[in-house]
Structure formats: C-alpha cells, structure tokens
Design a protein around this motif. Structure first.
Motif, PDB file in Angstrom:
ATOM      1  N   GLY A 132      46.589  29.991  50.309  1.00 26.16           N
ATOM      2  CA  GLY A 132      46.175  31.262  50.910  1.00 26.16           C
ATOM      3  C   GLY A 132      44.679  31.413  51.063  1.00 26.16           C
ATOM      4  N   ARG A 133      43.924  30.504  50.479  1.00 25.16           N
ATOM      5  CA  ARG A 133      42.452  30.602  50.554  1.00 25.16           C
ATOM      6  C   ARG A 133      41.913  29.997  51.801  1.00 25.16           C
ATOM      7  NH1 ARG A 133      39.345  30.377  45.002  1.00 25.16           N
ATOM      8  NH2 ARG A 133      40.402  32.104  44.077  1.00 25.16           N
ATOM      9  N   SER A 148      49.852  26.424  43.906  1.00 27.31           N
ATOM     10  CA  SER A 148      49.844  25.851  45.253  1.00 27.31           C
ATOM     11  C   SER A 148      49.830  26.952  46.306  1.00 27.31           C
ATOM     12  CB  SER A 148      51.080  24.970  45.458  1.00 27.31           C
ATOM     13  OG  SER A 148      51.065  23.905  44.562  1.00 27.31           O
ATOM     14  N   TYR A 149      50.618  27.995  46.096  1.00 25.92           N
ATOM     15  CA  TYR A 149      50.654  29.112  47.035  1.00 25.92           C
ATOM     16  C   TYR A 149      49.317  29.846  47.063  1.00 25.92           C
ATOM     17  CZ  TYR A 149      52.003  33.537  49.143  1.00 25.92           C
ATOM     18  OH  TYR A 149      52.054  34.637  49.934  1.00 25.92           O
ATOM     19  N   ALA A 150      48.724  30.045  45.892  1.00 22.62           N
ATOM     20  CA  ALA A 150      47.447  30.754  45.823  1.00 22.62           C
ATOM     21  C   ALA A 150      46.336  29.959  46.489  1.00 22.62           C
ATOM     22  CB  ALA A 150      47.093  31.048  44.370  1.00 22.62           C
ATOM     23  N   MET A 151      46.360  28.646  46.306  1.00 24.17           N
ATOM     24  CA  MET A 151      45.331  27.810  46.929  1.00 24.17           C
ATOM     25  C   MET A 151      45.530  27.670  48.428  1.00 24.17           C
ATOM     26  SD  MET A 151      43.227  27.349  44.847  1.00 24.17           S
ATOM     27  CE  MET A 151      42.325  26.365  43.753  1.00 24.17           C
TER      28      MET A 151
END
Length: 101
Positions: free
Chosen positions: A100-101, A95-98
């Motif tokens: 950040g996109r 969730s954090y990685a997505m």
C-alpha cells in the motif's frame, strides 16, 4: 522486525505452555485482554504489547482447535503449529501494508 519476531516469539511461548485447550483459551483471552491495555499506554510501549498480544491470541486460537482435536500433541508439534498459524497472518499483513505504500 517487531511485527514479525515478537508475535512469533509469543506464539512459540503459547505453544510451549499450552498443554490443554483451557490453557490455550486463557492465552487467547489474555492476548485479547492486552488490546484493552494498549490504548492508554501510548505508542512506544504499544509497539511491543500489540504484536505480543496478536501473536498470543492467534496461537491460542490455533491451540484450542489442535488440542480439542488431538490432546496428546507433542511440544514441538504445538510450537510449530502455533508458529505457523501466527506467522502467515502477520506476514500477509506486512506484505499488504508494504504494497500500500
């Protein structure tokens, strides 16, 4: 999919195998030891080894805590606890990685 299914499969495997806190500690150190192998492998194989290692390490840590507190935990309880302890950090990471996109 790889960063959710592979760690959860590794967690269930650790929860099924670990019947004593020492086995859980071995799974934890084995999962951490896989990180040392990832660097020279390259990216293709590390995409499977890294999630498997993180799943085994988190589940091993959870099993150490659970099996020290209650050594007579059933197989399904161990697998559920290991799966839950592994799923949430990986889900939050995705969730954090997505986000950040």
């Amino acid at each position: 999919m790889t960063f959710m299914l592979v760690p959860c499969a590794a967690a269930v495997l650790v929860g099924w195998i670990a019947r004593h806190w020492a086995l859980a500690g071995a799974a934890l150190t084995g999962g951490i030891g896989l990180f040392l192998l990832v660097a020279p492998m390259g990216t293709t194989l590390s995409r499977l080894v890294l999630p498997f290692g993180t799943g085994a390490a988190i589940a091993g840590l959870a099993m150490i805590i659970v099996l020290k507190a209650r050594p007579s935990t059933s197989v399904w309880s161990r697998m559920t606890i290991a799966l839950t302890a592994t799923f949430f950090p990986h889900f939050l990471f995705i969730s954090y990685a997505m986000a950040g996109r």
